[in-house]
Design a protein around this motif. Structure first.
Motif, PDB file in Angstrom:
ATOM      1  N   THR A 419       0.856  -1.184   0.000  1.00 52.37           N
ATOM      2  CA  THR A 419       0.000   0.000   0.000  1.00 52.37           C
ATOM      3  C   THR A 419       0.893   1.234   0.000  1.00 52.37           C
ATOM      4  O   THR A 419       2.034   1.179   0.459  1.00 52.37           O
ATOM      5  N   SER A 420       0.369   2.325  -0.507  1.00 52.01           N
ATOM      6  CA  SER A 420       1.182   3.535  -0.607  1.00 52.01           C
ATOM      7  C   SER A 420       0.291   4.766  -0.706  1.00 52.01           C
ATOM      8  O   SER A 420      -0.789   4.721  -1.324  1.00 52.01           O
ATOM      9  N   VAL A 421       0.759   5.887  -0.120  1.00 50.97           N
ATOM     10  CA  VAL A 421       0.057   7.163  -0.303  1.00 50.97           C
ATOM     11  C   VAL A 421       0.213   7.656  -1.735  1.00 50.97           C
ATOM     12  O   VAL A 421      -0.489   8.574  -2.165  1.00 50.97           O
ATOM     13  N   HIS A 422       1.140   7.056  -2.479  1.00 51.20           N
ATOM     14  CA  HIS A 422       1.348   7.442  -3.872  1.00 51.20           C
ATOM     15  C   HIS A 422       0.531   6.603  -4.834  1.00 51.20           C
ATOM     16  O   HIS A 422       0.650   6.776  -6.061  1.00 51.20           O
ATOM     17  N   ALA A 423      -0.293   5.699  -4.322  1.00 51.56           N
ATOM     18  CA  ALA A 423      -1.206   4.936  -5.169  1.00 51.56           C
ATOM     19  C   ALA A 423      -2.415   5.822  -5.462  1.00 51.56           C
ATOM     20  O   ALA A 423      -3.264   6.042  -4.598  1.00 51.56           O
ATOM     21  N   LEU A 424      -2.477   6.334  -6.665  1.00 50.52           N
ATOM     22  CA  LEU A 424      -3.503   7.302  -7.033  1.00 50.52           C
ATOM     23  C   LEU A 424      -4.910   6.704  -6.985  1.00 50.52           C
ATOM     24  O   LEU A 424      -5.900   7.442  -6.893  1.00 50.52           O
ATOM     25  N   HIS A 425      -4.999   5.388  -7.013  1.00 48.59           N
ATOM     26  CA  HIS A 425      -6.292   4.702  -7.024  1.00 48.59           C
ATOM     27  C   HIS A 425      -7.195   5.102  -5.847  1.00 48.59           C
ATOM     28  O   HIS A 425      -8.418   4.972  -5.938  1.00 48.59           O
ATOM     29  N   GLY A 426      -6.616   5.582  -4.738  1.00 43.96           N
ATOM     30  CA  GLY A 426      -7.420   5.884  -3.566  1.00 43.96           C
ATOM     31  C   GLY A 426      -8.008   7.281  -3.547  1.00 43.96           C
ATOM     32  O   GLY A 426      -8.996   7.532  -2.828  1.00 43.96           O
ATOM     33  N   TYR A 427      -7.456   8.208  -4.316  1.00 46.39           N
ATOM     34  CA  TYR A 427      -7.836   9.615  -4.181  1.00 46.39           C
ATOM     35  C   TYR A 427      -9.201   9.928  -4.800  1.00 46.39           C
ATOM     36  O   TYR A 427     -10.044  10.582  -4.174  1.00 46.39           O
ATOM     37  N   GLY A 428      -9.430   9.481  -6.019  1.00 46.61           N
ATOM     38  CA  GLY A 428     -10.728   9.717  -6.640  1.00 46.61           C
ATOM     39  C   GLY A 428     -11.870   9.066  -5.875  1.00 46.61           C
ATOM     40  O   GLY A 428     -12.878   9.733  -5.578  1.00 46.61           O
ATOM     41  N   PRO A 429     -11.757   7.777  -5.534  1.00 42.67           N
ATOM     42  CA  PRO A 429     -12.825   7.151  -4.751  1.00 42.67           C
ATOM     43  C   PRO A 429     -13.071   7.839  -3.410  1.00 42.67           C
ATOM     44  O   PRO A 429     -14.220   7.932  -2.964  1.00 42.67           O
ATOM     45  N   MET A 430     -12.015   8.345  -2.764  1.00 41.49           N
ATOM     46  CA  MET A 430     -12.213   9.033  -1.494  1.00 41.49           C
ATOM     47  C   MET A 430     -13.016  10.324  -1.697  1.00 41.49           C
ATOM     48  O   MET A 430     -13.912  10.651  -0.898  1.00 41.49           O
ATOM     49  N   LEU A 431     -12.727  11.059  -2.764  1.00 43.87           N
ATOM     50  CA  LEU A 431     -13.500  12.258  -3.073  1.00 43.87           C
ATOM     51  C   LEU A 431     -14.957  11.911  -3.368  1.00 43.87           C
ATOM     52  O   LEU A 431     -15.885  12.589  -2.902  1.00 43.87           O
ATOM     53  N   LEU A 432     -15.160  10.852  -4.127  1.00 46.80           N
ATOM     54  CA  LEU A 432     -16.527  10.412  -4.428  1.00 46.80           C
ATOM     55  C   LEU A 432     -17.277  10.054  -3.146  1.00 46.80           C
ATOM     56  O   LEU A 432     -18.428  10.463  -2.940  1.00 46.80           O
ATOM     57  N   ALA A 433     -16.610   9.278  -2.291  1.00 46.81           N
ATOM     58  CA  ALA A 433     -17.265   8.816  -1.067  1.00 46.81           C
ATOM     59  C   ALA A 433     -17.646   9.977  -0.161  1.00 46.81           C
ATOM     60  O   ALA A 433     -18.781  10.051   0.339  1.00 46.81           O
TER      61      ALA A 433
END
Length: 471
Positions: A419-433
């Protein structure tokens, strides 16, 4: 005063923003501050700040993510050799590239398409148009530099080394679908310039050039010669849906529905309500691996399709029923933190952020749209956000996101993806949520009752028989 300072300090360590405002009990666990009697022996402690979210706090968390993304994604052309900025956009330079982002957040990758879609949703939920400022900056940069990089390609034939390669000559659904859907949404929302040339190129790939099965289902020729990936539900279906909305041509809606059904027929397990990550035409009975993010992509794709699919379309009810079945299977596997595991059916695998955010968004959105019952699912979405809020750092980074992951054939690989803070996969879903949780909290169709130390989403006008002692 000392207790408050201690609580704030521990909250930072746990990755929660200081806006949490939740008291901590012994052992580093949270007490629910909505329970007025903190000495109540019937009240337990929680590994996350179990309470009804506050709109102002959620908005603040979304702003911190937006600010971090904005600071980490420059929009300049530089020399790959020297790092110097290139301002001459008339003379092609073989050495010219996009300035790399801080943390490797590529500005044209599919994950960034989800970020832009999340920013649009955040602007809608909060009324703050500042959320789309980064999208406007990125899209204006694309508009200004596309002719330059097209000329660079024509002169030097850099192919995949060209920074604009994904939108000059896409080679896959990853290159095209997600970002193109975001470009169409932005165009219809009048955010940024009209990027029709990019939309035309990437939509043409998805609609006309992507490899498919005989029944039209999107497929890949890897890792085996004919394979399906759950990920590709999101990499194709939302784009097809948005093309239907943009053009008014129902053939795109037909194609999107056909892909939901084709993918689900091969990937969805009706017994546990989950999608396996992949399917191989030459080995259809291979072991099934229920990777969380693949399920996230699947439900997010169906949700996006239902948002624009005409209700009189013959595929509307089948897609809605498929989404409901998926949500039920996913909801039953939520952990005691509100998050979901990397491998959904394996609670010894780690808790993963990007999939948890997708699930939280889709469940909250389905409640808000009236697709599923608020009584059944409202508190599940709320609990999802409670867990997610602990994954946002004070800098606006998103922690606990699995890095890029291929379709694999053994469990060891999935269990041990970093896992990483640099994994962009988490940012868009977090904004959506977060955006959808704000809508959930403001939804006038129901009230959120705090009774017997938990939360009940009760439709307006429905009466229950809780008495005054059950607070």
């Amino acid at each position: 005063m000392k207790t408050t300072m201690l609580a704030a300090s521990i909250a930072v360590v746990l990755g929660c923003t200081l806006a949490c405002g939740t008291a901590l009990a012994q052992g580093g666990h949270y007490r629910n501050t909505d329970n007025k009697n903190l000495n109540d022996h019937s009240e337990g402690t929680y590994p996350v700040p179990y309470k009804k979210p506050v709109v102002a706090e959620v908005t603040s968390q979304l702003k911190s993510i937006r600010a971090y993304m904005d600071s980490a994604t420059p929009t300049r052309i530089i020399s790959k050799k020297t790092g110097d900025q290139i301002t001459d956009l008339k003379t092609p330079n073989a050495d010219a590239i996009f300035e790399p982002s801080k943390g490797d957040y590529g500005i044209q990758v599919y994950e960034m398409g989800v970020v832009h879609s999340g920013l649009l949703k955040a602007a809608e939920a909060t009324g703050d148009k500042g959320f789309t400022a980064m999208s406007q900056r990125h899209f204006q940069f694309f508009s200004q530099t596309l002719p330059y990089f097209r000329a660079q390609e024509q002169k030097f034939r850099l192919d995949r080394a060209n920074s604009f390669a994904r939108f000059l000559d896409p080679h896959s659904l990853d290159d095209s679908g997600s970002m193109c859907a975001a470009l169409i949404r932005a165009r219809l929302a009048k955010v940024g310039p009209d990027l029709k040339p990019m939309i035309d190129t990437c939509s043409d790939w998805v609609i006309n050039k992507q490899f498919r099965l005989e029944d039209g289902t999107m497929a890949r020729k890897r890792p085996q010669e004919v394979s399906l990936w759950g990920d590709d539900m999101y990499m194709s279906i939302p784009l097809l849906a948005e093309m239907g909305r943009l053009t008014g041509d129902r053939k795109h809606f037909d194609d999107a529905v056909n892909n939901v059904m084709g993918m689900s027929k091969r990937l969805f397990n009706t017994q546990n309500g989950l999608y396996t990550h992949g399917w191989h035409a030459n080995h259809p009975d291979a072991p099934r691996f229920y990777w969380a993010r693949a399920n996230g992509w699947a439900v997010l794709a169906m949700s996006d399709l239902l948002d624009v699919l005409p209700k009189d379309h013959p595929g509307y009810e089948p897609v809605l029923n498929q989404l409901r079945a998926s949500i039920k299977g996913i909801a039953e596997l939520q952990s005691g933190t509100g998050l979901w595991h990397q491998m959904l059916d394996r609670n010894d695998s780690y808790l993963e952020t990007s999939a948890s955010a997708m699930f939280t968004y889709v469940i909250a959105h389905a409640v808000n749209q009236g697709w599923i019952s608020p009584t059944t699912y409202g508190s599940i979405a709320q609990a999802g956000w409670v867990g997610l809020s602990t994954r946002i750092t004070a800098k606006g980074e998103v922690e606990g996101t699995c890095v890029g992951t291929t379709l694999a054939s053994d469990m060891v690989y999935y269990y041990n993806r970093p896992t990483s803070v640099h994994a962009l996969h988490g940012y868009g879903p977090m904004l959506l949520a977060g955006a959808e949780i704000i809508k959930l909290l403001n939804n006038p169709a129901f009230e959120i009752q705090h009774k017997v130390r938990t939360y009940h989403y009760v439709p307006k006008g429905v009466k229950t028989d809780y008495n005054k002692h059950q607070q």
